[in-house]
Design a protein around this motif. Structure first.
Motif, short mmCIF file in Angstrom:
data_model
loop_
_atom_site.label_atom_id
_atom_site.label_comp_id
_atom_site.label_asym_id
_atom_site.label_seq_id
_atom_site.Cartn_x
_atom_site.Cartn_y
_atom_site.Cartn_z
N ILE A 92 0.88 -1.10 0.36
CA ILE A 92 -0.18 -0.38 -0.11
C ILE A 92 0.79 1.05 0.45
N ALA A 93 0.58 2.25 -0.92
CA ALA A 93 1.78 3.05 -0.92
C ALA A 93 0.27 4.83 -1.25
N PHE A 94 1.26 6.18 -1.13
CA PHE A 94 0.67 6.66 -1.52
C PHE A 94 0.97 7.11 -3.61
N PRO A 95 0.82 7.85 -4.18
CA PRO A 95 0.94 8.20 -5.52
C PRO A 95 2.15 9.08 -5.14
N GLY A 96 3.38 7.97 -5.77
CA GLY A 96 4.68 9.39 -5.93
C GLY A 96 5.52 7.99 -6.10
N GLY A 97 6.70 8.65 -6.52
CA GLY A 97 8.14 7.99 -6.85
C GLY A 97 9.34 8.80 -7.25
N LYS A 98 9.69 8.82 -7.97
CA LYS A 98 11.38 9.36 -7.89
C LYS A 98 10.91 10.63 -8.44
N ILE A 99 11.91 11.18 -7.85
CA ILE A 99 12.32 13.22 -8.55
C ILE A 99 12.98 12.81 -9.53
N ASP A 100 12.61 13.28 -10.52
CA ASP A 100 12.57 13.35 -12.56
C ASP A 100 13.99 14.51 -11.88
N ALA A 101 14.78 14.05 -13.21
CA ALA A 101 15.38 15.74 -12.99
C ALA A 101 14.53 16.88 -14.24
N THR A 102 13.72 16.33 -15.12
CA THR A 102 12.46 17.51 -15.62
C THR A 102 11.69 17.63 -14.65
N ASP A 103 11.67 17.01 -13.35
CA ASP A 103 11.11 17.42 -12.54
C ASP A 103 10.87 19.87 -11.68
N ALA A 104 9.56 20.67 -11.61
CA ALA A 104 10.45 21.22 -11.46
C ALA A 104 10.31 20.87 -9.78
N SER A 105 9.97 20.66 -8.79
CA SER A 105 10.13 20.90 -7.45
C SER A 105 9.59 19.65 -7.15
N PRO A 106 9.69 18.85 -5.90
CA PRO A 106 9.18 17.78 -5.34
C PRO A 106 8.18 17.62 -5.40
N ILE A 107 7.14 18.73 -5.35
CA ILE A 107 5.65 19.14 -6.09
C ILE A 107 5.48 18.39 -7.13
N ASP A 108 6.54 19.07 -7.91
CA ASP A 108 5.54 18.89 -9.55
C ASP A 108 5.83 17.65 -9.33
N ALA A 109 7.32 16.77 -8.98
CA ALA A 109 6.79 15.12 -9.67
C ALA A 109 5.67 14.85 -8.33
N ALA A 110 5.39 14.66 -7.62
CA ALA A 110 4.37 14.60 -6.75
C ALA A 110 3.56 14.60 -7.50
N LEU A 111 2.63 15.10 -8.23
CA LEU A 111 1.56 15.46 -8.90
C LEU A 111 1.63 14.68 -10.84
N ARG A 112 2.63 14.95 -11.10
CA ARG A 112 2.89 14.30 -12.37
C ARG A 112 2.86 12.41 -11.63
N GLU A 113 3.39 12.13 -10.53
CA GLU A 113 3.27 10.71 -10.37
C GLU A 113 1.34 10.13 -10.20
N ALA A 114 0.85 10.99 -9.22
CA ALA A 114 -0.67 11.01 -9.39
C ALA A 114 -1.53 10.80 -10.08
N TRP A 115 -0.38 11.80 -11.36
CA TRP A 115 -1.35 12.27 -12.25
C TRP A 115 -0.63 10.68 -13.35
N GLU A 116 0.35 9.83 -13.40
CA GLU A 116 0.53 9.17 -14.24
C GLU A 116 0.45 7.62 -13.63
N GLU A 117 0.01 7.50 -12.51
CA GLU A 117 0.01 6.08 -11.47
C GLU A 117 -1.98 6.50 -11.44
N VAL A 118 -2.66 7.30 -11.02
CA VAL A 118 -4.33 7.25 -10.86
C VAL A 118 -4.54 7.79 -11.81
#
Length: 221
Positions: A92-118
């Protein structure tokens, strides 16, 4: 990590979000990328393991979204990772994952992962702030973003990464009576970790640990 004391969990949704906005910030902790700074838990055995891991394993910066859905009775959106994944399969996890070099911020990474996963789109999500940096024995340094999610979204599950998405009442997750303390041996030390069994699922490890941190930051004075 292991703190004593329990607070009543009777605050309403409005007070929860108000407290969170007062207590959380968007400052990025330097330990997210600085190997010389080890995120500590307050548990001596856990901290000793994290110090060892920091010497052995390259930093793996990651970001997760804690999506609190602003229903009449708020819920937290969680995922069950796909069974075929190489790491943490079925957990069981939260939406999320690695922070990519193209992510503007950790928030941007979390939002991107949430979109990609669910398929959770950003226009439904209001970021509130970061929790404390959370270190794991796999070398991940996770920066969680708490967010208020407006109801009405439609999810699109990416079965390459996620088997299921489901909601758990915030009141259940923020009740310290549901925070069970488990232990296991790791490199000759007894490590402590939280478990929050809910229905047929067991929320444990980093996910439960981060939820416990959320409880301590928002509910404890």
């Amino acid at each position: 990590m292991v703190r004593t004391g329990a607070a009543a969990t009777t605050i309403g949704a409005g007070e929860f979000f108000d407290r969170a906005r007062e207590r959380l910030r968007f400052d990025i902790p330097p330990g997210l990328t600085d190997a010389g700074i080890v995120p500590l838990t307050g548990d001596d055995d856990n901290d000793a393991v994290l110090r060892t891991i920091a010497l052995e394993t390259p930093i793996r910066p990651a970001a997760v979204l804690i999506p609190v859905i602003a229903r009449e009775q708020p819920t937290v959106l969680l995922t069950q990772r796909a069974a075929h994944l190489k790491e943490h399969a079925g957990q069981i996890a939260f939406p999320g994952g690695k922070i990519d070099a193209t992510d503007a911020s950790p928030i941007d990474a979390a939002l991107r992962e949430a979109w990609e996963e669910v398929g959770l789109t950003r226009d439904f999500v209001e970021p509130i702030g970061y929790l404390d940096l959370y270190g794991t024995s796999f070398g991940f340094r996770i920066l969680p973003t708490l967010a208020r999610v407006r109801p009405g979204f439609d999810l699109r599950i990416n079965t390459n990464e996620v088997d299921h998405a489901f909601e758990v009442p915030l009141s259940f997750l923020m009740n310290p009576l549901n925070h069970k303390l488990g232990r296991k041996q790791f490199r000759g030390r007894t490590r402590s970790f939280y478990e929050m069994p809910f229905a047929e699922r067991n929320i444990w490890g980093a996910t439960a640990g981060i939820l416990r941190v959320l409880y301590e930051r928002v509910y404890l004075k």
